[in-house]
Scaffold this active site. Structure first.
Site, PDB file in Angstrom:
ATOM      1  N   ARG A 224       2.539   8.038   9.329  1.00 19.68           N
ATOM      2  CA  ARG A 224       2.255   9.449   9.067  1.00 19.68           C
ATOM      3  C   ARG A 224       1.157   9.998   9.965  1.00 19.68           C
ATOM      4  O   ARG A 224       1.254  11.098  10.490  1.00 19.68           O
ATOM      5  CB  ARG A 224       1.807   9.614   7.601  1.00 19.68           C
TER       6      ARG A 224
ATOM      7  N   HIS B 283       6.354   4.946  13.208  1.00 13.65           N
ATOM      8  CA  HIS B 283       6.671   5.754  12.025  1.00 13.65           C
ATOM      9  C   HIS B 283       5.460   6.299  11.287  1.00 13.65           C
ATOM     10  O   HIS B 283       5.589   7.167  10.444  1.00 13.65           O
ATOM     11  CB  HIS B 283       7.514   4.962  11.025  1.00 13.65           C
TER      12      HIS B 283
ATOM     13  N   HIS C   6      13.229   5.062  12.783  1.00 16.40           N
ATOM     14  CA  HIS C   6      12.979   5.233  11.351  1.00 16.40           C
ATOM     15  C   HIS C   6      13.747   6.465  10.865  1.00 16.40           C
ATOM     16  O   HIS C   6      14.004   7.383  11.645  1.00 16.40           O
ATOM     17  CB  HIS C   6      11.463   5.422  11.156  1.00 16.40           C
TER      18      HIS C   6
ATOM     19  N   GLU D  82      -2.176   4.876   3.113  1.00 15.02           N
ATOM     20  CA  GLU D  82      -2.125   3.458   2.732  1.00 15.02           C
ATOM     21  C   GLU D  82      -3.502   2.873   2.397  1.00 15.02           C
ATOM     22  O   GLU D  82      -3.638   2.090   1.459  1.00 15.02           O
ATOM     23  CB  GLU D  82      -1.463   2.636   3.845  1.00 15.02           C
TER      24      GLU D  82
ATOM     25  N   GLU E 103      -0.316  -8.998  -1.167  1.00 18.18           N
ATOM     26  CA  GLU E 103      -0.907  -8.433   0.070  1.00 18.18           C
ATOM     27  C   GLU E 103      -2.116  -7.550  -0.272  1.00 18.18           C
ATOM     28  O   GLU E 103      -2.210  -6.388   0.145  1.00 18.18           O
ATOM     29  CB  GLU E 103       0.107  -7.656   0.909  1.00 18.18           C
TER      30      GLU E 103
ATOM     31  N   ASP F 173       0.795  -1.227   0.000  1.00 17.77           N
ATOM     32  CA  ASP F 173       0.000   0.000   0.000  1.00 17.77           C
ATOM     33  C   ASP F 173       0.827   1.277   0.000  1.00 17.77           C
ATOM     34  O   ASP F 173       0.355   2.331   0.418  1.00 17.77           O
ATOM     35  CB  ASP F 173      -0.895  -0.012   1.249  1.00 17.77           C
TER      36      ASP F 173
END
Ligand code: UD1
Ligand code: UDP
Length: 395
Positions: free
Chosen positions: A226, A224, A256, A153, A139, A117
């Protein structure tokens, strides 16, 4: 009939095999999790005379991708080097589609394989469909039902589902999401998640060392996403700090590379004697670290899938998850992002070994380690229909 070209003689592919021309696949990847989850597919293609894989690294992750590919025994044939510091989604998308278009027109593969994604995955699918090249989505079908969480995503994976011809769902519930959206039929397959193939592959090799410094209770934290960045992530740093303040555990935080993540986490956590902060770990060391910990706090998708396989309790620091299987199995809990609740949930588990043990059961709701095999068997039937008899479909 054709003699297979030996694109990369260094690889262990059988030589001079006479067969149909191999299927030419472009595999597009750009971030750490895509490398991890597509590596089993690429390695299986590399080992087979039926496939001619061409790996495109988009370079969406500049530093985190290259060491990952090396550790996973995957070689990128080209690197589009699109990453910019603090990249924005729209400009990243523009650079990716433009660069991928050039590569796809030069390669003209039979199929483009994308995973998951990310923006790289969406752009790989989009650029392929502009060239009318069929897309295979590894996936497929994960959903939270909330377009803005995880962002972008959830949006990306819904869009890829509209574009893809072959949909490889890791679990039955992911396949059910696709059916509910009108995507059904033999080109939707439940295969398991390739992340489990790769985890088994890595652990079998026994490479890697756990990064904890002490032998007490060990808590592994990764953050991590967003939608967690900014004040949400600063709050989570506060919760992690309170946990370390207890003085009876070591918190390990592989950071990250994103500056937004570092800005949110470092001020609250650096210098604390109970917190070990390190650069992103290579996959061998990360899997060894995961195997050595007592508790995982994470907003990562991949870590939510790997930890149950190793019998590690997971607290998911998000308000939604597209991976409910681990929660249903009782090995993960969705605790949200409220710092007080995150601290309380983690503290409870550290105080109560019996409760921790109840969660610490190795289960594999995400796959049995044979996902790549199923994906290739289904794909080769799709791409090489006349040859399909040699590749019986597997459940
Ligand atoms: C991306 C994916 C996310 C995935 C995550 C895995 C998108 C929109 N997001 O998020 O789905 O969960 O990767 O880690 O596709 N950076 C570096 N070096 C690196 C990598 C990143 O400096 O090796 C910095 C850059 O400043 C970059 C920023 O991190 O601009 C953000 O990277 P980006 O790929 O846009 O987003 P991630 O948060 O990594
Ligand atoms: N990982 C790693 N080193 C680290 C942190 C994570 O190798 O320091 C691996 C981990 O094993 C998992 C993957 O990275 O397979 C998850 O990537 P990430 O959390 O960045 O992305 P997501 O899975 O959330 O998309």
């Amino acid at each position: 009939m054709a003699v297979l070209p030996q694109r990369d003689p260094a690889r262990n592919r059988p030589r001079n095999v006479v067969t149909e021309p191999p299927v030419r696949a472009v595999i597009v990847l750009g971030t750490r999790p895509e490398a991890i989850k597509l590596a089993p597919v690429v390695r299986a293609m590399d080992a087979s005379p039926l496939w001619e894989p061409f790996v495109v690294s988009s370079g969406q992750h500049r530093e985190m991708l290259a060491p990952m590919l090396a550790a996973l025994d995957v070689k990128a044939h080209t690197d589009l080097a699109v990453m910019r510091d603090r990249q924005r989604l729209s400009s990243l998308t523009g650079r990716l589609v433009t660069a991928l278009d050039v590569t796809l027109r030069a390669e003209r593969p039979d199929v483009v394989v994308v995973q998951g994604d990310t923006t790289t995955a969406l752009c790989g699918a989009l650029a392929a469909s502009y060239e009318q090249i069929p897309v295979a989505h590894v996936e497929a079908g994960l959903r939270t039902g909330n377009l803005y969480n995880p962002f972008p995503e959830e949006l990306n994976r819904r869009l890829i589902a509209r574009i893809a011809r072959w949909h490889f769902a890791p679990t039955e519930s992911a396949a059910a999401h696709l059916r509910a959206e009108g995507i059904a039929g033999p080109d939707v397959r439940t295969t398991g998640n390739t992340v489990i193939d790769n985890l088994h592959w890595m652990l079998r090799q026994g490479r890697g060392e756990a990064a904890f410094r002490t032998a007490g209770k060990r808590v592994l934290v990764t953050l991590h996403r967003r939608e967690n960045q900014g004040s949400g992530m600063r709050g989570l740093a506060g919760a992690v700090r309170r946990l370390a303040d207890r003085g009876d555990c070591e918190v390990l935080l592989p950071l990250h590379k994103s500056p937004a993540v570092r800005e949110a986490l470092l001020p609250g956590l650096s210098g604390h004697p109970g917190v070990t902060i390190c650069e992103p770990l290579g996959y061998p060391d990360f899997t060894a670290t995961l195997a050595a910990c007592d508790l995982v706090l994470t907003d990562s998708g991949g870590v939510q899938e790997e930890a149950p396989s190793l019998g590690k309790p997971v607290l998911v620091l998000r308000t939604t998850t597209e991976r409910p299987e681990a929660i249903d199995a009782g090995v993960a809990r969705l605790v949200g992002t409220d710092p007080g609740e995150v601290y309380a949930a983690a503290s409870r588990l550290l105080d109560d070994p019996a409760e921790r043990d109840r969660m610490a059961r190795a289960v594999n709701p995400f796959g049995d380690g044979r996902a790549a095999e199923r994906i290739l068997a289904a794909l080769v039937r799709g791409c090489l229909r006349p040859d399909a008899a040699r590749f019986p479909a597997r459940d």
